[in-house]
Structure formats: structure tokens, C-alpha cells
Design a protein around this motif. Structure first.
Motif, PDB file in Angstrom:
ATOM      1  N   LEU A 100       0.842  -1.189   0.000  1.00  0.00           N
ATOM      2  CA  LEU A 100       0.000   0.000   0.000  1.00  0.00           C
ATOM      3  C   LEU A 100       0.882   1.246   0.000  1.00  0.00           C
ATOM      4  O   LEU A 100       1.896   1.295   0.698  1.00  0.00           O
ATOM      5  CB  LEU A 100      -0.884   0.028   1.241  1.00  0.00           C
ATOM      6  N   VAL A 101       0.503   2.264  -0.765  1.00  0.00           N
ATOM      7  CA  VAL A 101       1.235   3.533  -0.748  1.00  0.00           C
ATOM      8  C   VAL A 101       0.306   4.708  -0.425  1.00  0.00           C
ATOM      9  O   VAL A 101       0.764   5.830  -0.239  1.00  0.00           O
ATOM     10  CB  VAL A 101       1.968   3.791  -2.086  1.00  0.00           C
ATOM     11  N   HIS A 102      -0.998   4.440  -0.393  1.00  0.00           N
ATOM     12  CA  HIS A 102      -1.969   5.471   0.002  1.00  0.00           C
ATOM     13  C   HIS A 102      -3.236   4.757   0.439  1.00  0.00           C
ATOM     14  O   HIS A 102      -3.285   3.528   0.500  1.00  0.00           O
ATOM     15  CB  HIS A 102      -2.244   6.465  -1.149  1.00  0.00           C
ATOM     16  N   ARG A 103      -4.266   5.498   0.777  1.00  0.00           N
ATOM     17  CA  ARG A 103      -5.480   4.919   1.330  1.00  0.00           C
ATOM     18  C   ARG A 103      -6.730   5.433   0.608  1.00  0.00           C
ATOM     19  O   ARG A 103      -6.722   6.503   0.019  1.00  0.00           O
ATOM     20  CB  ARG A 103      -5.626   5.270   2.822  1.00  0.00           C
ATOM     21  N   LEU A 104      -7.792   4.657   0.716  1.00  0.00           N
ATOM     22  CA  LEU A 104      -9.141   5.102   0.390  1.00  0.00           C
ATOM     23  C   LEU A 104     -10.018   4.668   1.555  1.00  0.00           C
ATOM     24  O   LEU A 104      -9.837   3.571   2.098  1.00  0.00           O
ATOM     25  CB  LEU A 104      -9.659   4.444  -0.899  1.00  0.00           C
ATOM     26  N   LEU A 152     -10.080   3.987  -7.820  1.00  0.00           N
ATOM     27  CA  LEU A 152      -8.692   3.737  -8.189  1.00  0.00           C
ATOM     28  C   LEU A 152      -7.736   3.800  -7.006  1.00  0.00           C
ATOM     29  O   LEU A 152      -7.763   4.741  -6.214  1.00  0.00           O
ATOM     30  CB  LEU A 152      -8.274   4.759  -9.248  1.00  0.00           C
ATOM     31  N   MET A 153      -6.891   2.770  -6.899  1.00  0.00           N
ATOM     32  CA  MET A 153      -5.813   2.745  -5.923  1.00  0.00           C
ATOM     33  C   MET A 153      -4.539   2.260  -6.601  1.00  0.00           C
ATOM     34  O   MET A 153      -4.580   1.369  -7.454  1.00  0.00           O
ATOM     35  CB  MET A 153      -6.132   1.814  -4.753  1.00  0.00           C
ATOM     36  N   LEU A 154      -3.397   2.835  -6.213  1.00  0.00           N
ATOM     37  CA  LEU A 154      -2.099   2.415  -6.723  1.00  0.00           C
ATOM     38  C   LEU A 154      -1.393   1.564  -5.679  1.00  0.00           C
ATOM     39  O   LEU A 154      -1.423   1.874  -4.489  1.00  0.00           O
ATOM     40  CB  LEU A 154      -1.229   3.636  -7.052  1.00  0.00           C
ATOM     41  N   LEU A 155      -0.745   0.502  -6.123  1.00  0.00           N
ATOM     42  CA  LEU A 155       0.004  -0.388  -5.249  1.00  0.00           C
ATOM     43  C   LEU A 155       1.394  -0.609  -5.829  1.00  0.00           C
ATOM     44  O   LEU A 155       1.564  -0.700  -7.048  1.00  0.00           O
ATOM     45  CB  LEU A 155      -0.712  -1.737  -5.119  1.00  0.00           C
ATOM     46  N   ALA A 156       2.386  -0.687  -4.966  1.00  0.00           N
ATOM     47  CA  ALA A 156       3.766  -0.895  -5.403  1.00  0.00           C
ATOM     48  C   ALA A 156       4.126  -2.370  -5.325  1.00  0.00           C
ATOM     49  O   ALA A 156       3.725  -3.071  -4.392  1.00  0.00           O
ATOM     50  CB  ALA A 156       4.720  -0.075  -4.540  1.00  0.00           C
ATOM     51  N   THR A 187      -9.871   8.982 -11.573  1.00  0.00           N
ATOM     52  CA  THR A 187      -8.604   8.988 -12.313  1.00  0.00           C
ATOM     53  C   THR A 187      -7.448   9.466 -11.443  1.00  0.00           C
ATOM     54  O   THR A 187      -7.647  10.176 -10.447  1.00  0.00           O
ATOM     55  CB  THR A 187      -8.662   9.909 -13.550  1.00  0.00           C
ATOM     56  N   MET A 188      -6.237   9.071 -11.852  1.00  0.00           N
ATOM     57  CA  MET A 188      -5.006   9.602 -11.268  1.00  0.00           C
ATOM     58  C   MET A 188      -3.991   9.812 -12.378  1.00  0.00           C
ATOM     59  O   MET A 188      -3.858   8.978 -13.280  1.00  0.00           O
ATOM     60  CB  MET A 188      -4.402   8.639 -10.244  1.00  0.00           C
ATOM     61  N   THR A 189      -3.292  10.929 -12.288  1.00  0.00           N
ATOM     62  CA  THR A 189      -2.161  11.204 -13.171  1.00  0.00           C
ATOM     63  C   THR A 189      -0.934  11.301 -12.279  1.00  0.00           C
ATOM     64  O   THR A 189      -0.922  12.065 -11.308  1.00  0.00           O
ATOM     65  CB  THR A 189      -2.369  12.503 -13.958  1.00  0.00           C
ATOM     66  N   PHE A 190       0.104  10.546 -12.597  1.00  0.00           N
ATOM     67  CA  PHE A 190       1.243  10.427 -11.687  1.00  0.00           C
ATOM     68  C   PHE A 190       2.505  10.025 -12.451  1.00  0.00           C
ATOM     69  O   PHE A 190       2.437   9.510 -13.573  1.00  0.00           O
ATOM     70  CB  PHE A 190       0.936   9.365 -10.624  1.00  0.00           C
ATOM     71  N   PRO A 191       3.688  10.235 -11.857  1.00  0.00           N
ATOM     72  CA  PRO A 191       4.924   9.780 -12.481  1.00  0.00           C
ATOM     73  C   PRO A 191       5.111   8.289 -12.223  1.00  0.00           C
ATOM     74  O   PRO A 191       5.028   7.831 -11.083  1.00  0.00           O
ATOM     75  CB  PRO A 191       6.008  10.605 -11.772  1.00  0.00           C
TER      76      PRO A 191
END
Length: 327
Positions: free
Chosen positions: A135-139, A146-150, A283-287
Motif C-alpha cells: 500500500l502507498v496510500h489509502r481510500l 482507483l488505488m495504486l500499489l507498489a 482517475t489519477m495522473t502520476f509519475p
């Protein structure tokens, strides 16, 4: 007991704290014993004495002294066999550094009181070669989308740093009770946690506030569609990332999010639609954590919000573009 070992920091371990590195590679070493070895200089990085919070760099050599602790028994796996399939069904993007999921409404991200099934626990089912998605952030549990995972330590650090630096643009969709006027704009309203009297008792809530403990909170919003004067399809972009920020800001401008009885009261209830919270990370826009190139990911509307969108004939594939001069 083993002899002195020399380990080299790998690419995916760059930026990792030394104590975390030891916890990963030598889980049998207790933290107190680690600190003792560091004080005596038995553990060294790049030939020098270091502290437990030292951040590692690629190619550095770590001197590991003989370790005498007995290995601790490993904990039995807590995930259910069907967890892997459930998580796989959520995935909308995956490569060797990260993955993105469309989190269902009602699924908690982490465990807590009376929360036995949660995303963090389910991710153990995807462990491979000692690595599992992080996990790198929360909802919030009641928020979907949308959730991002590393998938690596390096990706986790880079995505985490991007969130802290506000280098990730997120757009949420919400159903509001009451169309805001003007139709688009910016809500710049500090918020804080306060104890609020509810009935005969008190409850901690996030509220608009000034003074001690108040934190800057900014939200851009725009109205995508309306159904009469009582319902609005909103896009909301949190410039800051405070707890419950979108819910508090929406209620503060007179357009509480449907299903949010905590902040919207009775106005947040609408006949004919679900009483669940209508808030979705679209949506998410990210590097990208590996090549640093900007990318945008989108989650398809799901669950009760998709049903509500059909009810009002809102466009579930609507496009949202943020004007440069909105603020």
C-alpha cells in the motif's frame, strides 16, 4: 550462528531504512539486538558506523555480524484461498513495478476493530519471491475506485514520495444533493478534527475551522451534469489530501455527498437511490515509479454508483478536463 556476511544493496532497496532492511533479510534479529550491534559498530554500511534510520544507496556494502538469535516461528497465512482471485479481478493495470486496482465500495484498506477482511491482508495472496504488493496510500472503506500499489520497495518509496509532494493529481466523482453555485470553482477552507456534540454524547469529526489544529485544505470542483436542482454529478480534485476533505467541503458549500449522513445529515439522503456513500476515485495522473514518465489511469464506475448513474442517465464515461484558470 553464521559468520560475518557482506551484503550489497540492490536497486529495489534504494532509500530503504537500515532497520527495515534487516527486518526483511534477517527477521530473526530482534530490534534491540540490532541497536546493540549498531552501537558496537558490528554492523557497518560502506565501511562506516551508522544508525538504524540510515537510508541505503545502491551498491553499498552492509557488514552483517554473526547472528545468534533463534528464528521465530512464522505466523500462519491469514489470507483465504479466494483472496488471490478477488484481488486479480480488481486489477486494471499491472507491470513489473506497480499495479492499480478498482477497489470495491465497502472493502476496508487496512484492518482494525471488527475488520477481519481487508485489502492489505488480501495482498498477501499475491506474494511472489518474498515480495508482495504494498500500500502507498489509502481510500476510505466506503469510498470506491482507483488505488495504486507498489510491487517493489523502490516503487513504494517513489510513489510514496510523489503523494507527499502532491505530484499525483486525483479526480473523484460524487453525487451531490443540490447543485453548487457557481457550477465550478475552488473551495479553499481550512479544516480540523474537533469533538462535536452529537445528541447526548460527543464524537470526533472533521469540520471547517480556524486557529489551533486547522490545516489548509483546497478542493477544485466542477459540475458535469445535473438532474433538476436537487442532484448534481460533480468532479472533485483534492489539491491537498486531508482526511474527509471532499466530504466536508461538499457539505460546507451546501452540496453534501449523497449517502454521507455524517457530514450531510438528512440532506444526504435521496429517495430512489442507494443510501451508500456516492464518492469514487475516478482517475489519477502520476509519475511512473520506474521511468518517471507521467501516466493517467482511469477506473470504471462500479457498484451502487453505477446503478445511480443509470437511474439519472448520467454518462458513466464522461470526460473531465480541469481549466488551467480554475484557481
Amino acid at each position: 550462528m553464521s559468520g560475518v556476511q557482506i551484503k550489497t544493496v540492490k536497486e529495489d532497496e534504494v532509500g530503504m531504512r537500515l532497520d527495515r532492511w534487516f527486518k526483511t533479510h534477517f527477521p530473526e534479529l530482534r530490534h534491540g539486538d540490532l541497536e546493540k550491534c549498531l552501537r558496537k559498530g558490528q554492523i557497518r554500511v560502506a565501511g562506516g558506523r551508522v544508525k538504524a534510520n540510515r537510508r541505503l544507496e545502491i551498491g553499498e556494502e552492509i557488514r552483517v555480524p554473526p547472528l545468534q538469535n533463534e528464528p521465530r516461528p512464522s505466523k500462519p497465512s491469514q489470507f483465504r484461498p479466494e483472496d488471490a482471485s478477488a484481488v486479480r479481478d480488481m486489477i486494471i493495470f499491472e507491470d513489473d513495478a506497480m499495479l492499480a486496482i478498482n477497489k470495491p465500495f465497502g472493502l476496508a484498506v487496512q484492518g482494525g476493530t471488527n475488520t477481519k477482511r481487508h485489502l492489505d491482508g488480501m495482498l498477501a495472496s499475491l506474494e511472489k519471491d518474498g515480495e508482495r504488493p504494498r500500500l502507498v496510500h489509502r481510500l476510505d472503506k466506503d469510498t470506491g475506485g482507483l488505488m495504486l500499489l507498489a510491487k517493489t520497495r523502490q516503487a513504494a518509496q517513489r510513489l510514496g514520495d510523489a503523494f507527499k509532494a502532491h505530484d499525483i493529481e486525483k479526480t473523484y466523482w460524487a453525487l451531490a444533493a443540490g447543485a453548487p453555485r457557481p457550477r465550478q470553482g475552488t473551495i479553499d477552507m481550512p479544516i480540523a478534527k474537533r469533538m462535536i456534540r452529537i445528541g447526548e454524547g460527543e464524537e470526533e469529526r472533521v469540520v471547517p475551522a480556524d486557529g489551533e489544529g486547522a490545516k489548509k485544505a483546497i478542493t477544485d470542483y466542477q459540475t458535469i451534469d445535473e438532474a433538476g436542482y436537487n442532484v448534481a454529478f460533480l468532479a472533485m480534485r483534492p489539491v491537498t489530501g486531508r482526511t474527509h476533505q471532499l466530504r466536508v467541503h461538499a457539505a460546507a458549500i451546501g452540496s453534501p455527498i449523497i449517502g454521507d449522513g455524517k457530514y450531510g445529515g438528512t440532506r444526504a439522503s435521496l429517495e430512489g437511490v442507494s443510501t451508500n456513500l456516492h464518492l469514487f476515485c475516478r482517475t489519477m495522473t502520476f509519475p511512473h515509479p520506474k521511468n518517471r514518465r507521467k501516466m493517467t489511469l482511469t477506473a470504471s464506475l462500479s457498484g451502487h454508483m453505477l446503478e445511480t448513474w443509470k437511474f439519472f442517465t448520467f454518462d458513466a464515461n464522461a470526460k473531465c478536463e480541469w481549466p488551467e484558470d480554475i484557481r
